[in-house]
Design an enzyme around this catalytic site. Structure first.
Site, mmCIF file in Angstrom:
data_model
loop_
_atom_site.group_PDB
_atom_site.id
_atom_site.type_symbol
_atom_site.label_atom_id
_atom_site.label_comp_id
_atom_site.label_asym_id
_atom_site.label_seq_id
_atom_site.Cartn_x
_atom_site.Cartn_y
_atom_site.Cartn_z
ATOM 1 N N SER A 1 38.394 -1.123 -3.768
ATOM 2 C CA SER A 1 39.068 -2.420 -3.869
ATOM 3 C C SER A 1 39.864 -2.392 -5.168
ATOM 4 O O SER A 1 39.604 -1.545 -6.035
ATOM 5 C CB SER A 1 37.998 -3.523 -3.921
ATOM 6 N N TYR B 1 29.921 -7.087 -6.630
ATOM 7 C CA TYR B 1 31.018 -6.425 -5.905
ATOM 8 C C TYR B 1 31.801 -5.505 -6.839
ATOM 9 O O TYR B 1 32.085 -4.355 -6.500
ATOM 10 C CB TYR B 1 31.927 -7.514 -5.326
HETATM 11 P P1 NAD Z 1 34.915 -7.680 7.581
HETATM 12 O O1 NAD Z 1 33.851 -8.660 7.290
HETATM 13 O O2 NAD Z 1 36.052 -8.053 8.473
HETATM 14 O O3 NAD Z 1 34.275 -6.333 8.184
HETATM 15 C C1 NAD Z 1 33.162 -5.722 7.591
HETATM 16 C C2 NAD Z 1 32.383 -5.012 8.701
HETATM 17 O O4 NAD Z 1 31.282 -4.344 8.071
HETATM 18 C C3 NAD Z 1 31.812 -5.981 9.746
HETATM 19 O O5 NAD Z 1 32.131 -5.509 11.045
HETATM 20 C C4 NAD Z 1 30.310 -5.933 9.472
HETATM 21 O O6 NAD Z 1 29.513 -6.104 10.635
HETATM 22 C C5 NAD Z 1 30.158 -4.527 8.901
HETATM 23 N N1 NAD Z 1 28.932 -4.383 8.110
HETATM 24 C C6 NAD Z 1 28.424 -5.225 7.191
HETATM 25 N N2 NAD Z 1 27.254 -4.756 6.723
HETATM 26 C C7 NAD Z 1 27.040 -3.580 7.358
HETATM 27 C C8 NAD Z 1 25.997 -2.609 7.306
HETATM 28 N N3 NAD Z 1 24.933 -2.777 6.506
HETATM 29 N N4 NAD Z 1 26.094 -1.515 8.090
HETATM 30 C C9 NAD Z 1 27.163 -1.347 8.912
HETATM 31 N N5 NAD Z 1 28.180 -2.229 9.012
HETATM 32 C C10 NAD Z 1 28.103 -3.334 8.242
HETATM 33 O O7 NAD Z 1 35.413 -7.215 6.144
HETATM 34 P P2 NAD Z 1 36.697 -6.381 5.676
HETATM 35 O O8 NAD Z 1 37.513 -7.286 4.844
HETATM 36 O O9 NAD Z 1 37.315 -5.659 6.796
HETATM 37 O O10 NAD Z 1 35.974 -5.353 4.667
HETATM 38 C C11 NAD Z 1 35.871 -3.982 4.929
HETATM 39 C C12 NAD Z 1 35.764 -3.242 3.597
HETATM 40 O O11 NAD Z 1 36.980 -3.461 2.863
HETATM 41 C C13 NAD Z 1 34.621 -3.695 2.689
HETATM 42 O O12 NAD Z 1 34.047 -2.579 2.052
HETATM 43 C C14 NAD Z 1 35.334 -4.574 1.686
HETATM 44 O O13 NAD Z 1 34.637 -4.642 0.458
HETATM 45 C C15 NAD Z 1 36.648 -3.848 1.545
HETATM 46 N N6 NAD Z 1 37.729 -4.636 0.986
HETATM 47 C C16 NAD Z 1 38.120 -5.786 1.602
HETATM 48 C C17 NAD Z 1 39.157 -6.520 1.047
HETATM 49 C C18 NAD Z 1 39.643 -7.798 1.656
HETATM 50 O O14 NAD Z 1 40.392 -8.507 0.984
HETATM 51 N N7 NAD Z 1 39.290 -8.128 2.895
HETATM 52 C C19 NAD Z 1 39.780 -6.067 -0.118
HETATM 53 C C20 NAD Z 1 39.345 -4.888 -0.706
HETATM 54 C C21 NAD Z 1 38.315 -4.179 -0.132
#
Ligand code: NAD
Length: 260
Positions: free
Chosen positions: A142, A155
């Site tokens: 991130s 985080y």
């Molecule tokens: P999201 O909530 O849409 O998807 C996350 C997915 O991870 C979900 O399908 C959930 O069921 C799954 N998950 C959660 N815990 C789990 C576990 N213990 N085992 C297996 N699967 C699990 O979120 P997103 O925004 O797509 O986030 C995905 C990644 O991107 C994360 O690592 C997040 O930190 C990172 N990220 C997101 C953003 C943002 O702004 N959305 C920015 C930077 C980084």
């Protein structure tokens, strides 16, 4: 097709960023395991992506914090497709609190999903990559791998930690053709971010509009969210990059919010 017949595992790919990466990989001809908490959600995503082709997907239930579940999931992929070319360790959640109010259980859960998950999936995939002579491991970091924000102690700590893991994996994996990278997105409008907007507004005593415009997009060059497609394009670049030239590096994908 850039990933024709490559075998890929994407964790947390029933939703959001992971799903977009899996879709991009299938569109580029890959065979993709959709690894998420619930089997029905993983299988539904896999069926949709397979229907679009030209690659294919299958769904597995995997809690990335559970060593046995990770090992079983990776074994199922190898049993089905014979190898693992690309691991995208993407599963993640967000929990926000001021540090002095952060429940210890929530802190441990955050570090477990982001760091134990990255470690366990890496540990399970590396032996297969060594045997087959190479592979790509991509961690979902991130902007918070490089920058801090209030309320996000767990985080930010976890996302910084992924940089260290990726660098070690790059050094250990180099002689075996295993590359490692971190993608560092800015704010992407997924369920993870939608959940944070009211929480942050409450915790900081500001409106939801201010959370979006000031806290989330105030530092970008165009006040635009990073898109799931922006991130998926970078995941494609790292998955398909043929040499070790970029290994160990992180790439920030944030519409100019954070410039390295
Ligand atoms: P999201 O909530 O849409 O998807 C996350 C997915 O991870 C979900 O399908 C959930 O069921 C799954 N998950 C959660 N815990 C789990 C576990 N213990 N085992 C297996 N699967 C699990 O979120 P997103 O925004 O797509 O986030 C995905 C990644 O991107 C994360 O690592 C997040 O930190 C990172 N990220 C997101 C953003 C943002 O702004 N959305 C920015 C930077 C980084």
């Amino acid at each position: 097709m850039k990933l024709k017949d490559k075998v890929c595992i994407v964790t947390g790919s029933a939703s959001g960023i992971g799903r977009a990466i899996a879709a991009k990989y299938v569109a580029e001809g890959a065979r993709v395991a959709i690894a998420d908490l619930k089997l029905d959600a993983s299988e539904a995503t896999a069926a949709e992506l397979t229907a679009k082709g030209p690659g294919e997907a299958f769904g597995i239930a995997m809690d990335v914090t559970n060593e046995a579940a990770v090992n079983e999931g990776v074994a199922a992929v190898v049993s089905r497709w014979g190898r693992v070319d690309v691991l995208v360790s993407n599963a993640g959640i967000q929990i926000v609190h001021p540090v002095e109010e952060f429940p210890f259980e929530d802190w441990k859960r955050m570090l477990s999903i982001h760091l134990d998950g990255a470690f366990l999936t890496t540990k399970a995939c590396v032996p297969h990559m060594k045997t087959q002579g190479g592979g790509a491991i991509i961690y979902m970091g991130s902007v918070h791998s490089h920058e801090a924000s209030p309320l996000k102690s767990a985080y930010v700590t976890a996302k910084h930690g992924l940089l260290g893991l990726a660098r070690v994996v790059a050094k250990e994996g180099g002689p075996h053709g295993i590359r490692s990278n971190v993608i560092c997105p800015g704010f992407v409008r997924t369920p993870l971010v939608d959940k944070q907007i009211p929480e942050q507004a409450k915790a900081l005593g500001i409106s939801e509009d201010e959370v979006v415009k000031k806290m989330m997009l105030g530092g970008t060059v165009d006040t635009e969210f990073t898109t799931i497609d922006d991130v998926a394009e970078v995941a494609l670049l790292f998955a398909g990059f043929e040499t070790n030239a970029l290994t160990g590096q992180s790439l920030v994908v944030s519409h100019g919010w954070y410039m390295q």
